[in-house]
Scaffold this active site. Sequence first.
Site, PDB file in Angstrom:
ATOM      1  N   GLU A   1      53.784 107.086  59.278  1.00 43.81           N
ATOM      2  CA  GLU A   1      53.048 107.361  58.047  1.00 43.81           C
ATOM      3  C   GLU A   1      51.826 108.209  58.364  1.00 43.81           C
ATOM      4  O   GLU A   1      51.524 108.471  59.528  1.00 43.81           O
ATOM      5  CB  GLU A   1      52.651 106.047  57.348  1.00 43.81           C
ATOM      6  CG  GLU A   1      53.838 105.275  56.782  1.00 43.81           C
ATOM      7  CD  GLU A   1      53.425 104.022  56.041  1.00 43.81           C
ATOM      8  OE1 GLU A   1      52.207 103.738  55.980  1.00 43.81           O
ATOM      9  OE2 GLU A   1      54.301 103.311  55.526  1.00 43.81           O
TER      10      GLU A   1
ATOM     11  N   HIS B   1      44.926 105.990  46.554  1.00 39.06           N
ATOM     12  CA  HIS B   1      46.227 106.398  47.093  1.00 39.06           C
ATOM     13  C   HIS B   1      46.617 107.735  46.488  1.00 39.06           C
ATOM     14  O   HIS B   1      46.543 107.915  45.268  1.00 39.06           O
ATOM     15  CB  HIS B   1      47.297 105.346  46.796  1.00 39.06           C
ATOM     16  CG  HIS B   1      48.502 105.496  47.677  1.00 39.06           C
ATOM     17  ND1 HIS B   1      49.411 106.515  47.523  1.00 39.06           N
ATOM     18  CD2 HIS B   1      48.932 104.770  48.735  1.00 39.06           C
ATOM     19  CE1 HIS B   1      50.356 106.403  48.448  1.00 39.06           C
ATOM     20  NE2 HIS B   1      50.082 105.353  49.193  1.00 39.06           N
TER      21      HIS B   1
ATOM     22  N   ARG C   1      44.783 109.468  54.216  1.00 38.95           N
ATOM     23  CA  ARG C   1      44.900 109.355  52.762  1.00 38.95           C
ATOM     24  C   ARG C   1      43.728 109.974  52.003  1.00 38.95           C
ATOM     25  O   ARG C   1      43.918 110.556  50.944  1.00 38.95           O
ATOM     26  CB  ARG C   1      45.044 107.878  52.374  1.00 38.95           C
ATOM     27  CG  ARG C   1      46.416 107.326  52.696  1.00 38.95           C
ATOM     28  CD  ARG C   1      46.512 105.858  52.340  1.00 38.95           C
ATOM     29  NE  ARG C   1      47.862 105.371  52.602  1.00 38.95           N
ATOM     30  CZ  ARG C   1      48.227 104.103  52.500  1.00 38.95           C
ATOM     31  NH1 ARG C   1      47.310 103.202  52.160  1.00 38.95           N
ATOM     32  NH2 ARG C   1      49.459 103.727  52.740  1.00 38.95           N
TER      33      ARG C   1
ATOM     34  N   HIS D   1      43.497 102.212  45.280  1.00 37.78           N
ATOM     35  CA  HIS D   1      44.556 101.514  46.015  1.00 37.78           C
ATOM     36  C   HIS D   1      44.033 100.432  46.953  1.00 37.78           C
ATOM     37  O   HIS D   1      44.587  99.344  47.013  1.00 37.78           O
ATOM     38  CB  HIS D   1      45.360 102.538  46.814  1.00 37.78           C
ATOM     39  CG  HIS D   1      46.472 101.951  47.621  1.00 37.78           C
ATOM     40  ND1 HIS D   1      47.493 101.215  47.052  1.00 37.78           N
ATOM     41  CD2 HIS D   1      46.739 101.998  48.960  1.00 37.78           C
ATOM     42  CE1 HIS D   1      48.338 100.830  47.997  1.00 37.78           C
ATOM     43  NE2 HIS D   1      47.895 101.275  49.155  1.00 37.78           N
TER      44      HIS D   1
ATOM     45  N   ARG E   1      40.900 103.484  55.589  1.00 38.28           N
ATOM     46  CA  ARG E   1      41.944 102.693  56.252  1.00 38.28           C
ATOM     47  C   ARG E   1      43.114 103.571  56.683  1.00 38.28           C
ATOM     48  O   ARG E   1      43.636 104.354  55.902  1.00 38.28           O
ATOM     49  CB  ARG E   1      42.452 101.614  55.286  1.00 38.28           C
ATOM     50  CG  ARG E   1      43.644 100.819  55.803  1.00 38.28           C
ATOM     51  CD  ARG E   1      44.094  99.811  54.777  1.00 38.28           C
ATOM     52  NE  ARG E   1      44.641 100.419  53.589  1.00 38.28           N
ATOM     53  CZ  ARG E   1      45.948 100.560  53.345  1.00 38.28           C
ATOM     54  NH1 ARG E   1      46.830 100.154  54.242  1.00 38.28           N
ATOM     55  NH2 ARG E   1      46.372 101.092  52.222  1.00 38.28           N
TER      56      ARG E   1
END
Length: 564
Positions: free
Chosen positions: A128, A258, A307, A368, A403
């Site tokens: 990811e 997100h 992100r 998110h 994160r």
Amino acid sequence: MTRLATRLAAPEPGWTVEADAVVVGSGIAGLTAALELRTRVPRVLLVTKDILASGSTVWAQGGIAAALDPSDSPAAHLQDTLVAGAGLCDPRAVEVLVTEGPRRVRELVARGAVFDTTADGSISLTREGGHHADRIAHAGGDATGAEISRALVAQIEAVRDDPGIEVIEHALVLDVLTGPPGPDGRPGRACGVTLHVIGEGQRDGVGAALGRAVVLATGGIGQVYRSSTNPAQATGDGIAAALRAGAVLGDVEFVQFHPTVLWLGSGVKGQLTLVSEAVRGEGALLLDTDGVRFMPDVHPMAELAPRDVVAHAIVRRMTQTGADHVWLDARHLGDEFLRSRFPTINERLLEHGIDMTTDLVPVAPAQHYHSGGVVTDLVGRTSLPGLYAVGETACTGVHGANRLASNSLLEGLVFATRAARHIAAQVKQGALRPLEPVARPGDEALVAAASRARVQRIASDGPGPLRSGDGLRRAVAALEAVPTDAHLRTDEGRRLAAPQVAEWETTNVHQVATVLTAAALEREESRGGHARSDFPATDPSWRVRLELSLDAKGDLVSRRAPLT
């Protein structure tokens, strides 16, 4: 000076239950803490806002990150985490995460979690955004959180008749109870919580759960915003309760939006459908509304950039094109692969008439994950003795300003285990003796449920994905103008808002939004999940953790804590 109440307006507890440890929350962190404590202390109480299986974990699609492959290493995982955290991670906490993580994941398998496997039976791993190795373990394609929740809930259900554990469902925690203050006037040790139970029988209404230690694992703050991927229960209850009790919060300005949440129109609100980052991890592309792929010009990792980079790039592209969304294009990945790898996402998109195998998927950023929370040490202890925080409620220092994908489930697993074992050791040593709670100074608060949409609008327009000093100052003033209980009275003195679940949740939402906005206004730079249009650069002088707390009167105070 901003002043907030130090307790919620609520009836006095009508019943009491006692335990060695009170765990609040039933996501991966709360369930893990309860299971670890059950075999180590005489009595555990597990409290959850809905049913056991309703924690935020069940919604996690992508997976859980750990260096499980022989070609990978904790050192590589550590480096990726530090890069994503934009200079604000605590390296000690990250080292704990990545070194203990693989062992904790294997223990999760031993507890019954079934991950997707390769032909040779080993756990299947994918990649990811922000990761430079395949280290994301997943289950059911895109139902990892649901599988982890299922396994842990089954473990709790198997011992539910054990006299050493009690589960109270449908219980909203109101406030953390504290003992006598110290000679310096600081709040006394946490010794339990008040909670409201919606149910039948003796445990109904407001009660007090007393414990030698309290573990907050209440999840995130999604409902502070107008739109979020978080469930409806994510109203910041644990963070607000910890703040009112005197605990220190940190990194609260860092909110992860997100990048790819299904866009269904400007009027849609509540919990939105997440299109997992794993879809981009498998090769899906982002296109603007003119069909132009834009991420390669933004970051070397293109769609797999961290992100915050992707979310901010999407917002800027939307501004440039005058659009309210961009497109996610996964069509080239193939019908069979998409349906088998992402069955849950595919099903949810089909419910809205979108076939990801043939259609472009409209997406836009939405709230998110909250990288900040209640500041803890490496065993989950907060600044308030007796109070622990784990999972998204906590600020362990693992995430820093942003994160890294799929580190959240691992953080909950690793630090909940550490917190539980530390509490057990403290109980065994006699270091945590029972205390009688005492009333705290300060005001009580109640914000009418009718104000929630107003607060959410303020938070979305102020400390949203892209922030500005003017917008944040307007948000501060607007939040101060939201009526609290002191103003919610008629001339006859009758309350216009009654103490009940919707009002308590809205009060938590208001307090969290207030602290978040104050922190976002104070941090005059852009870093990770905090982007300021008036301070677009990262400022080395801001390589500090902004910590906020309430003094004895309820005044909000902040300090800039240096990082090690």
